[in-house]
Design an enzyme around this catalytic site. Structure first.
Site, PDB file in Angstrom:
ATOM      1  N   ILE A 141      -2.838 -33.705 -28.553  1.00 40.95           N
ATOM      2  CA  ILE A 141      -3.267 -34.761 -27.613  1.00 40.95           C
ATOM      3  C   ILE A 141      -4.977 -34.953 -27.394  1.00 40.95           C
TER       4      ILE A 141
ATOM      5  N   SER B 242      -8.100 -27.449 -13.893  1.00 38.68           N
ATOM      6  CA  SER B 242      -8.318 -28.227 -15.113  1.00 38.68           C
ATOM      7  C   SER B 242      -6.884 -29.425 -14.794  1.00 38.68           C
ATOM      8  N   LYS B 243      -5.949 -28.927 -13.954  1.00 40.41           N
ATOM      9  CA  LYS B 243      -4.784 -29.817 -13.805  1.00 40.41           C
ATOM     10  C   LYS B 243      -5.350 -30.801 -12.643  1.00 40.41           C
TER      11      LYS B 243
ATOM     12  N   ILE C 295       4.132  -6.017 -11.063  1.00 34.67           N
ATOM     13  CA  ILE C 295       4.021  -6.790  -9.906  1.00 34.67           C
ATOM     14  C   ILE C 295       2.524  -6.595  -9.633  1.00 34.67           C
TER      15      ILE C 295
ATOM     16  N   THR D   2       1.108 -29.975 -11.150  1.00 35.53           N
ATOM     17  CA  THR D   2       1.554 -28.834 -10.134  1.00 35.53           C
ATOM     18  C   THR D   2       0.841 -28.863  -8.814  1.00 35.53           C
ATOM     19  N   ASP D   3       1.704 -28.302  -8.011  1.00 33.48           N
ATOM     20  CA  ASP D   3       1.421 -28.106  -6.588  1.00 33.48           C
ATOM     21  C   ASP D   3      -0.042 -27.054  -6.336  1.00 33.48           C
ATOM     22  N   GLU D   4      -0.472 -26.542  -7.732  1.00 33.97           N
ATOM     23  CA  GLU D   4      -1.611 -25.301  -7.455  1.00 33.97           C
ATOM     24  C   GLU D   4      -2.682 -26.155  -7.349  1.00 33.97           C
TER      25      GLU D   4
ATOM     26  N   TYR E  54      -6.839 -22.938 -14.639  1.00 38.64           N
ATOM     27  CA  TYR E  54      -5.602 -23.694 -14.697  1.00 38.64           C
ATOM     28  C   TYR E  54      -5.654 -24.833 -13.707  1.00 38.64           C
ATOM     29  N   SER E  55      -5.459 -24.516 -12.454  1.00 39.53           N
ATOM     30  CA  SER E  55      -5.499 -25.491 -11.245  1.00 39.53           C
ATOM     31  C   SER E  55      -6.608 -26.434 -11.405  1.00 39.53           C
TER      32      SER E  55
ATOM     33  N   ILE F  28       9.539 -27.083 -19.555  1.00 42.80           N
ATOM     34  CA  ILE F  28      10.071 -28.365 -18.808  1.00 42.80           C
ATOM     35  C   ILE F  28      10.340 -29.444 -19.767  1.00 42.80           C
TER      36      ILE F  28
ATOM     37  N   ALA G 244       0.468 -29.275 -21.752  1.00 42.36           N
ATOM     38  CA  ALA G 244      -0.653 -28.610 -21.307  1.00 42.36           C
ATOM     39  C   ALA G 244      -0.692 -27.114 -21.433  1.00 42.36           C
TER      40      ALA G 244
ATOM     41  N   ARG H  60      -4.126 -10.214  -9.786  1.00 43.67           N
ATOM     42  CA  ARG H  60      -4.489 -11.246 -10.623  1.00 43.67           C
ATOM     43  C   ARG H  60      -5.942 -11.834  -9.848  1.00 43.67           C
TER      44      ARG H  60
ATOM     45  N   LEU I  45       3.556 -34.262 -20.411  1.00 46.09           N
ATOM     46  CA  LEU I  45       3.585 -32.660 -19.769  1.00 46.09           C
ATOM     47  C   LEU I  45       2.799 -31.957 -20.713  1.00 46.09           C
TER      48      LEU I  45
HETATM   49  P1  NAD Z   1       4.710 -25.000 -21.374  1.00 46.41           P
HETATM   50  O1  NAD Z   1       3.651 -24.028 -21.590  1.00 46.41           O
HETATM   51  O2  NAD Z   1       6.027 -24.149 -21.336  1.00 46.41           O
HETATM   52  O3  NAD Z   1       4.637 -26.319 -22.436  1.00 46.41           O
HETATM   53  C1  NAD Z   1       3.719 -26.733 -22.843  1.00 46.41           C
HETATM   54  C2  NAD Z   1       4.085 -27.514 -23.993  1.00 46.41           C
HETATM   55  O4  NAD Z   1       2.690 -28.425 -24.415  1.00 46.41           O
HETATM   56  C3  NAD Z   1       4.084 -26.683 -25.284  1.00 46.41           C
HETATM   57  O5  NAD Z   1       5.344 -27.184 -25.949  1.00 46.41           O
HETATM   58  C4  NAD Z   1       2.955 -26.880 -26.079  1.00 46.41           C
HETATM   59  O6  NAD Z   1       3.142 -26.639 -27.470  1.00 46.41           O
HETATM   60  C5  NAD Z   1       2.459 -28.162 -25.565  1.00 46.41           C
HETATM   61  N1  NAD Z   1       1.205 -28.625 -25.991  1.00 46.41           N
HETATM   62  C6  NAD Z   1      -0.021 -27.691 -25.450  1.00 46.41           C
HETATM   63  N2  NAD Z   1      -1.218 -27.954 -25.703  1.00 46.41           N
HETATM   64  C7  NAD Z   1      -0.947 -29.212 -26.486  1.00 46.41           C
HETATM   65  C8  NAD Z   1      -1.993 -30.266 -27.121  1.00 46.41           C
HETATM   66  N3  NAD Z   1      -3.189 -29.952 -26.949  1.00 46.41           N
HETATM   67  N4  NAD Z   1      -1.226 -31.240 -27.496  1.00 46.41           N
HETATM   68  C9  NAD Z   1       0.148 -31.523 -27.629  1.00 46.41           C
HETATM   69  N5  NAD Z   1       1.047 -30.593 -27.038  1.00 46.41           N
HETATM   70  C10 NAD Z   1       0.444 -29.380 -26.544  1.00 46.41           C
HETATM   71  O7  NAD Z   1       4.682 -25.747 -19.905  1.00 46.41           O
HETATM   72  P2  NAD Z   1       5.786 -25.851 -18.884  1.00 46.41           P
HETATM   73  O8  NAD Z   1       5.764 -24.845 -17.721  1.00 46.41           O
HETATM   74  O9  NAD Z   1       6.851 -26.727 -19.465  1.00 46.41           O
HETATM   75  O10 NAD Z   1       5.004 -27.120 -17.927  1.00 46.41           O
HETATM   76  C11 NAD Z   1       4.970 -28.634 -18.632  1.00 46.41           C
HETATM   77  C12 NAD Z   1       4.051 -29.238 -17.555  1.00 46.41           C
HETATM   78  O11 NAD Z   1       4.523 -29.122 -16.320  1.00 46.41           O
HETATM   79  C13 NAD Z   1       2.590 -28.959 -17.662  1.00 46.41           C
HETATM   80  O12 NAD Z   1       1.887 -30.046 -17.504  1.00 46.41           O
HETATM   81  C14 NAD Z   1       2.596 -28.001 -16.261  1.00 46.41           C
HETATM   82  O13 NAD Z   1       1.181 -27.968 -15.736  1.00 46.41           O
HETATM   83  C15 NAD Z   1       3.491 -28.785 -15.480  1.00 46.41           C
HETATM   84  N6  NAD Z   1       4.003 -27.935 -14.417  1.00 46.41           N
HETATM   85  C16 NAD Z   1       4.526 -26.641 -14.639  1.00 46.41           C
HETATM   86  C17 NAD Z   1       5.248 -25.984 -13.769  1.00 46.41           C
HETATM   87  C18 NAD Z   1       5.885 -24.645 -13.948  1.00 46.41           C
HETATM   88  O14 NAD Z   1       6.288 -23.897 -13.203  1.00 46.41           O
HETATM   89  N7  NAD Z   1       6.194 -24.335 -15.103  1.00 46.41           N
HETATM   90  C19 NAD Z   1       5.262 -26.281 -12.234  1.00 46.41           C
HETATM   91  C20 NAD Z   1       4.798 -27.727 -11.965  1.00 46.41           C
HETATM   92  C21 NAD Z   1       4.059 -28.605 -13.117  1.00 46.41           C
HETATM   93  P1  TYD Z   2       3.628 -17.188 -12.775  1.00 41.09           P
HETATM   94  O1  TYD Z   2       4.906 -17.183 -13.225  1.00 41.09           O
HETATM   95  O2  TYD Z   2       2.562 -16.682 -13.730  1.00 41.09           O
HETATM   96  O3  TYD Z   2       3.498 -18.464 -12.127  1.00 41.09           O
HETATM   97  P2  TYD Z   2       2.134 -19.059 -11.228  1.00 41.09           P
HETATM   98  O4  TYD Z   2       0.931 -18.093 -11.308  1.00 41.09           O
HETATM   99  O5  TYD Z   2       1.882 -20.372 -11.860  1.00 41.09           O
HETATM  100  O6  TYD Z   2       2.418 -19.037  -9.694  1.00 41.09           O
HETATM  101  O7  TYD Z   2       3.497 -16.350 -11.808  1.00 41.09           O
HETATM  102  C1  TYD Z   2       4.234 -16.295 -10.278  1.00 41.09           C
HETATM  103  C2  TYD Z   2       3.947 -15.113  -9.260  1.00 41.09           C
HETATM  104  O8  TYD Z   2       4.174 -13.744  -9.801  1.00 41.09           O
HETATM  105  C3  TYD Z   2       2.415 -15.191  -9.093  1.00 41.09           C
HETATM  106  O9  TYD Z   2       2.055 -14.845  -7.738  1.00 41.09           O
HETATM  107  C4  TYD Z   2       1.833 -14.188  -9.903  1.00 41.09           C
HETATM  108  C5  TYD Z   2       3.078 -13.189 -10.111  1.00 41.09           C
HETATM  109  N1  TYD Z   2       3.130 -12.375 -11.296  1.00 41.09           N
HETATM  110  C6  TYD Z   2       3.444 -10.926 -11.230  1.00 41.09           C
HETATM  111  O10 TYD Z   2       3.445 -10.403 -10.178  1.00 41.09           O
HETATM  112  N2  TYD Z   2       3.694 -10.159 -12.397  1.00 41.09           N
HETATM  113  C7  TYD Z   2       3.623 -10.911 -13.655  1.00 41.09           C
HETATM  114  O11 TYD Z   2       3.732 -10.117 -14.513  1.00 41.09           O
HETATM  115  C8  TYD Z   2       3.282 -12.278 -13.421  1.00 41.09           C
HETATM  116  C9  TYD Z   2       3.341 -13.042 -15.036  1.00 41.09           C
HETATM  117  C10 TYD Z   2       3.267 -12.977 -12.410  1.00 41.09           C
END
Ligand code: NAD
Ligand code: TYD
Length: 352
Positions: free
Chosen positions: A62, A161-162, A214, A132-134, A158-159, A14, A85, A289, A83
């Site tokens: 960070i 910690s967020k 799945i 996150t919504d989690e 994860y959730s 993101i 994390a 999971r 962002l």
């Molecule tokens: P990502 O895992 O793709 O990217 C995380 C980035 O953070 C990476 O570039 C990583 O190198 C960097 N990072 C990790 N630890 C670090 C540290 N200690 N110091 C500095 N940089 C560090 O994650 P993403 O999916 O792009 O998510 C970004 C943010 O959005 C996160 O905070 C996540 O909780 C939040 N978010 C993600 C989603 C999603 O669906 N992916 C949805 C809602 C919120």
């Molecule tokens: P994911 O992309 O890991 O996001 P989140 O757990 O943050 O929602 O998973 C999305 C959904 O897909 C979740 O219900 C877990 C499921 N999942 C699978 O069924 N198989 C997989 O290999 C993965 C990675 C996720």
């Protein structure tokens, strides 16, 4: 107005879309991408903008106080969009400490740095925490949507910690008056997502005729949002939100995992010129999971009504764009799968 904005985690999924958007849209902003380049950080995501004069990359962790202090000593920072994390639920189940370190300790180190360096002078300043919504826990299949008032009930490391980081950000607002904003977004999808998450993992496996795992029966539901729509929401919230407020961001786009994977199989059969139904044969149900949240669904009406944001793409359009991107960017995908992408930093920036 000239501003210096730090985006943490800008080399991730993101973060890279957000960095690109702000660098291109606001030439008067200096955008500093602060990223530790963990396994999830990939500077190739930003190769198209890395030479722009208003973009700087700083490799920093960070959770390392000295590195963050140095960053704030060297630059006069007006805003932080946070962002960085650890972001993958499955990894949090096997290694919770990495999540505590970055998501909780790292966020607090950033909060302490802005508190110290802004030193009560908050005019024009903003600390925007991306969450996150989690944090809201798990809905059953009929019980409405998460609103900004829903109680926190995180259920994975994860959730949790967020959620902790959200609480700390709010605590710094109430205790020290820090000018904070928080948003909680649903599942994102789109180009540049690390292929450990469901959609890019499935695309990569279908392409390579490997099984698609799945979890459980595939009945878990997620609310999917195209990553550029999230970046647009962050841009809007950063510029227009009221200090201290929280906004939910979602796609109003709920899909059962199994239905989403079947749709992806259909799209890929067409694009890869395979017989319809061929890719579905790759679907394999595997052990569920641990603590798998059943359903997430977001009510983003506050953001839509108060700040005028709306998702721009419907899901089929977004998925087609995403599939096309992965099929057209084989090198990116192969570099990630092989681990080669992590050498890009040394090649581009030297060994500093
Ligand atoms: P990502 O895992 O793709 O990217 C995380 C980035 O953070 C990476 O570039 C990583 O190198 C960097 N990072 C990790 N630890 C670090 C540290 N200690 N110091 C500095 N940089 C560090 O994650 P993403 O999916 O792009 O998510 C970004 C943010 O959005 C996160 O905070 C996540 O909780 C939040 N978010 C993600 C989603 C999603 O669906 N992916 C949805 C809602 C919120
Ligand atoms: P994911 O992309 O890991 O996001 P989140 O757990 O943050 O929602 O998973 C999305 C959904 O897909 C979740 O219900 C877990 C499921 N999942 C699978 O069924 N198989 C997989 O290999 C993965 C990675 C996720």
């Amino acid at each position: 107005m000239e501003k210096t904005i730090v985006i943490t985690g800008g080399a991730g999924f993101i973060g890279s879309h957000l960095v690109r958007r702000l660098v291109n849209k606001y030439p008067n902003y200096q955008i500093i991408n602060v990223d530790a380049l963990t396994y999830a950080g990939n500077l190739q995501n930003l190769s198209d903008i890395e030479n722009k004069p208003n973009y700087t990359f700083v490799k920093a962790d960070i959770a390392n106080e000295q590195e963050i202090e140095k960053l704030f000593d060297l630059h006069k920072i007006d805003g932080v969009i946070h962002l960085a994390a650890e972001s993958h639920v499955d990894r949090s189940i096997t290694d919770p400490m990495a999540f505590i370190r970055t998501n909780i300790v790292g966020t607090t180190i950033l909060l302490n740095a802005v508190k110290k360096h802004w030193n009560g002078n908050f005019e024009g300043k903003r600390f925007y925490h991306i969450s996150t919504d989690e944090v809201y826990g798990s809905l059953n299949s009929t019980s409405g949507q998460f609103t900004e008032e829903t109680s926190y009930d995180p259920r994975s490391p994860y959730s949790a910690s967020k959620a902790s980081s959200d609480h700390l950000v709010r605590a710094y607002y109430h205790t020290y008056g820090l000018p904070i904003v928080i948003s909680n977004c649903s599942n994102n999808y789109g180009p540049n997502q690390f292929p450990e998450k469901l959609i890019p993992l499935a695309i990569n496996n279908i392409k390579n005729k490997k099984t698609i795992p799945i979890y459980g029966k595939g009945e878990n539901i997620r609310d999917w949002l195209y990553v550029e729509d999230h970046a647009a929401a962050i841009d809007t919230i950063f510029h227009h939100a009221k200090i201290g407020e929280t906004y939910n961001i979602g796609g109003n786009n709920e899909w059962k995992n199994i239905d989403l994977i079947r749709l992806l199989c259909k799209i890929l059969d067409k694009k890869l010129v395979r017989n319809q139904g061929e890719s579905e044969k790759l679907i394999t149900f595997v052990k569920d999971r641990a603590g798998h949240d059943l359903r997430y669904a977001i009510d983003s009406s506050k953001l839509q009504h108060n700040l005028g944001w709306n998702p721009s793409l419907n899901f089929e359009e977004g998925l087609e764009k995403t599939v096309d991107w992965y099929l057209n960017n084989e090198t990116w995908l192969n570099e990630i799968v092989s681990g080669n992408y992590q050498r890009y930093y040394e090649q581009q920036y030297g060994n500093r």
